[in-house]
Design a protein around this motif. Sequence first.
Motif, PDB file in Angstrom:
ATOM      1  N   MET A  72      28.649  34.069  48.364  1.00 18.95           N
ATOM      2  CA  MET A  72      28.929  34.291  47.007  1.00 18.95           C
ATOM      3  C   MET A  72      29.631  32.930  46.318  1.00 18.95           C
ATOM      4  N   THR A  73      29.502  32.804  45.059  1.00 21.29           N
ATOM      5  CA  THR A  73      29.998  31.607  44.559  1.00 21.29           C
ATOM      6  C   THR A  73      31.714  31.961  44.425  1.00 21.29           C
ATOM      7  N   ALA A  74      32.326  30.827  44.314  1.00 21.77           N
ATOM      8  CA  ALA A  74      33.690  30.783  44.436  1.00 21.77           C
ATOM      9  C   ALA A  74      34.326  31.518  43.114  1.00 21.77           C
ATOM     10  N   ASP A  75      33.787  31.250  42.080  1.00 22.17           N
ATOM     11  CA  ASP A  75      34.587  31.992  40.790  1.00 22.17           C
ATOM     12  C   ASP A  75      34.173  33.567  40.836  1.00 22.17           C
ATOM     13  N   HIS A  76      32.995  33.930  41.416  1.00 20.14           N
ATOM     14  CA  HIS A  76      32.706  35.416  41.407  1.00 20.14           C
ATOM     15  C   HIS A  76      33.469  35.978  42.730  1.00 20.14           C
ATOM     16  N   HIS A  77      33.688  35.246  43.961  1.00 18.72           N
ATOM     17  CA  HIS A  77      34.532  35.757  44.646  1.00 18.72           C
ATOM     18  C   HIS A  77      36.080  35.977  44.268  1.00 18.72           C
ATOM     19  N   ASP A  78      36.516  35.104  43.490  1.00 19.07           N
ATOM     20  CA  ASP A  78      37.831  35.369  42.948  1.00 19.07           C
ATOM     21  C   ASP A  78      38.030  36.563  42.144  1.00 19.07           C
ATOM     22  N   LEU A  79      37.074  36.709  41.370  1.00 17.75           N
ATOM     23  CA  LEU A  79      37.136  37.992  40.315  1.00 17.75           C
ATOM     24  C   LEU A  79      36.751  39.061  40.893  1.00 17.75           C
ATOM     25  N   VAL A  80      35.812  39.236  42.090  1.00 17.76           N
ATOM     26  CA  VAL A  80      35.785  40.584  43.042  1.00 17.76           C
ATOM     27  C   VAL A  80      36.726  40.840  43.551  1.00 17.76           C
ATOM     28  N   LEU A  81      37.640  39.838  44.284  1.00 19.31           N
ATOM     29  CA  LEU A  81      38.699  40.104  44.817  1.00 19.31           C
ATOM     30  C   LEU A  81      40.014  40.502  44.043  1.00 19.31           C
ATOM     31  N   ALA A  82      39.935  40.155  42.823  1.00 25.29           N
ATOM     32  CA  ALA A  82      41.208  40.301  42.013  1.00 25.29           C
ATOM     33  C   ALA A  82      41.109  41.894  41.799  1.00 25.29           C
ATOM     34  N   VAL A  83      39.996  42.418  41.553  1.00 22.22           N
ATOM     35  CA  VAL A  83      39.609  43.665  41.268  1.00 22.22           C
ATOM     36  C   VAL A  83      40.066  44.718  42.539  1.00 22.22           C
ATOM     37  N   THR A  84      39.402  44.023  43.859  1.00 20.57           N
ATOM     38  CA  THR A  84      39.445  44.922  44.870  1.00 20.57           C
ATOM     39  C   THR A  84      40.693  44.861  45.854  1.00 20.57           C
ATOM     40  N   SER A  85      41.345  43.706  45.501  1.00 22.38           N
ATOM     41  CA  SER A  85      42.625  43.378  46.472  1.00 22.38           C
ATOM     42  C   SER A  85      43.706  42.954  45.501  1.00 22.38           C
ATOM     43  N   HIS A  86      43.730  41.813  44.922  1.00 17.78           N
ATOM     44  CA  HIS A  86      44.851  41.423  44.332  1.00 17.78           C
ATOM     45  C   HIS A  86      45.478  42.104  43.268  1.00 17.78           C
ATOM     46  N   ILE A 135      49.836  46.173  41.689  1.00 16.63           N
ATOM     47  CA  ILE A 135      50.225  47.566  41.359  1.00 16.63           C
ATOM     48  C   ILE A 135      51.017  48.393  42.324  1.00 16.63           C
ATOM     49  N   ALA A 136      50.752  47.967  43.604  1.00 15.02           N
ATOM     50  CA  ALA A 136      51.734  48.622  44.582  1.00 15.02           C
ATOM     51  C   ALA A 136      52.953  48.091  44.792  1.00 15.02           C
ATOM     52  N   TYR A 137      53.182  46.778  44.684  1.00 15.05           N
ATOM     53  CA  TYR A 137      54.057  46.218  44.590  1.00 15.05           C
ATOM     54  C   TYR A 137      55.323  46.660  43.636  1.00 15.05           C
ATOM     55  N   ASN A 195      45.151  32.662  42.239  1.00 17.73           N
ATOM     56  CA  ASN A 195      44.111  33.423  41.353  1.00 17.73           C
ATOM     57  C   ASN A 195      44.562  33.783  40.220  1.00 17.73           C
ATOM     58  N   LYS A 196      45.247  33.132  39.532  1.00 16.48           N
ATOM     59  CA  LYS A 196      45.988  33.391  38.398  1.00 16.48           C
ATOM     60  C   LYS A 196      45.066  34.105  37.303  1.00 16.48           C
ATOM     61  N   ASP A 197      44.115  33.369  36.953  1.00 18.11           N
ATOM     62  CA  ASP A 197      43.180  33.749  35.726  1.00 18.11           C
ATOM     63  C   ASP A 197      42.472  35.299  35.993  1.00 18.11           C
ATOM     64  N   ALA A 198      41.751  35.309  37.050  1.00 17.14           N
ATOM     65  CA  ALA A 198      41.033  36.788  37.587  1.00 17.14           C
ATOM     66  C   ALA A 198      42.119  37.488  37.654  1.00 17.14           C
ATOM     67  N   THR A 199      43.204  37.657  38.120  1.00 17.47           N
ATOM     68  CA  THR A 199      44.209  38.622  38.379  1.00 17.47           C
ATOM     69  C   THR A 199      44.681  38.957  36.938  1.00 17.47           C
ATOM     70  N   LEU A 200      44.957  38.034  36.031  1.00 21.82           N
ATOM     71  CA  LEU A 200      45.510  38.379  35.019  1.00 21.82           C
ATOM     72  C   LEU A 200      44.614  39.178  34.036  1.00 21.82           C
ATOM     73  N   GLU A 201      43.098  38.656  34.297  1.00 21.55           N
ATOM     74  CA  GLU A 201      42.428  39.147  33.302  1.00 21.55           C
ATOM     75  C   GLU A 201      41.862  40.925  33.790  1.00 21.55           C
ATOM     76  N   ILE A 202      41.935  41.153  35.252  1.00 20.59           N
ATOM     77  CA  ILE A 202      41.978  42.336  35.836  1.00 20.59           C
ATOM     78  C   ILE A 202      43.321  43.451  35.138  1.00 20.59           C
ATOM     79  N   LEU A 203      44.468  42.592  35.279  1.00 23.89           N
ATOM     80  CA  LEU A 203      45.616  43.530  34.936  1.00 23.89           C
ATOM     81  C   LEU A 203      45.643  43.776  33.483  1.00 23.89           C
ATOM     82  N   GLY A 204      45.134  42.805  32.703  1.00 23.67           N
ATOM     83  CA  GLY A 204      45.023  43.022  31.352  1.00 23.67           C
ATOM     84  C   GLY A 204      44.103  44.272  31.288  1.00 23.67           C
ATOM     85  N   ARG A 205      42.886  44.618  31.654  1.00 23.65           N
ATOM     86  CA  ARG A 205      42.214  45.845  31.677  1.00 23.65           C
ATOM     87  C   ARG A 205      42.909  46.799  32.239  1.00 23.65           C
TER      88      ARG A 205
END
Length: 303
Positions: free
Chosen positions: A176-190, A195-197, A243-253
């Motif tokens: 995977m490319t690095a930026d795609h990895h960071d987005l996928v992991l923001a959804v599935t893990s980060h 949210i659990a915290y 992984n600030k940008d991807a996590t913030l994007e997913i949290l916004g959604r």
Amino acid sequence: MTDRYERVALIGLGLIASSMAWAMRRGNVADTIVGFAPSEETRKVAGELGFLDHVAASATEAVRDADLVVLCVPVGVMGAVAREIAPALKPGATVSDVGSVKQAVIAAVAPELPANVHFIPAHPLAGTEQSGPRSGFAELFDDRWCLLVPTERTDPGQVDRLARFWQALGSRTDQMTADHHDLVLAVTSHAPHLIAYTMVGVADDLRRVTDSEVVNYSAAGFRDFTRIAASDPTMWRDVFLSNKDATLEILGRFTEELFALQRAIRSGDGDLLFEYFSRTREIRRGIIDAGQDTDAPNFGRTK
Ligand code: NAP
């Protein structure tokens, strides 16, 4: 070029490194496994548990003559560790990492490494909420994905070699490319971790519900949040900062969806809730069909 890495150096000796070492032993994947961690206590425990052939006294000693060096340290110190080991790396060696974020690790590590080594970032999607050298076990990576994130400098033959290494540890591999990895992991893990915290923090703040009620009645769902929220604070602080940008994007959604569900509850829109929960149930079924979780009720727990 032989396919096997004869000498493997692990920098950091926590959950991931100790599990890699146990899995390497199980599969007879390397001739010699060397490791280093900064604290004397961790080095002592690693020596006693016996998952390494040699516990090194420094990171530079550990990497000397290694064919594969894997950085198994928190994301925030990857760059500093790369700088420290760079002069001692064997020409032609492969340097990889297991960091949960890829763009920030590549930006920190790549400039520190000499041109005569192969840098192949990676991320095994396997873990527990435990940390430290005692928490590792050989089966951690079995049937879990390990994502390889080659940079444009990476030799494809060396990527295949590293993929075979992870397969010998029990993993399935993908690229995977690095930026795609960071987005996928923001959804599935980060984002799920954040949210659990938050959920555990909310329960802690809610004084009308006593602590003993939260503990005693947690099997109603809350305890699954607490397991995730017990994850290592250093690791997760570093993940969110890097992984600030991807996590913030997913949290916004996430916030938008949460508002939509809140509105549906307030206005009594049962159809929307039913349709939404049916869709999410299908996602859970997909995860089970992909072999990434058990379909036993309550995750197969007996209590
Ligand atoms: P861990 O159990 O907390 O272990 C971290 C190790 O890094 C410790 O041995 C620590 O040494 C060492 N370390 C810290 N700073 C260091 C430095 N400056 N130089 C050398 N070693 C240093 O962590 P882990 O769960 O194995 O995580 C390691 C990496 O894997 C992280 O990048 C994380 O993002 C990634 N990852 C974790 C999971 C997971 O679920 N845990 C899953 C996939 C990937 P001391 O013991 O001496 O302090």
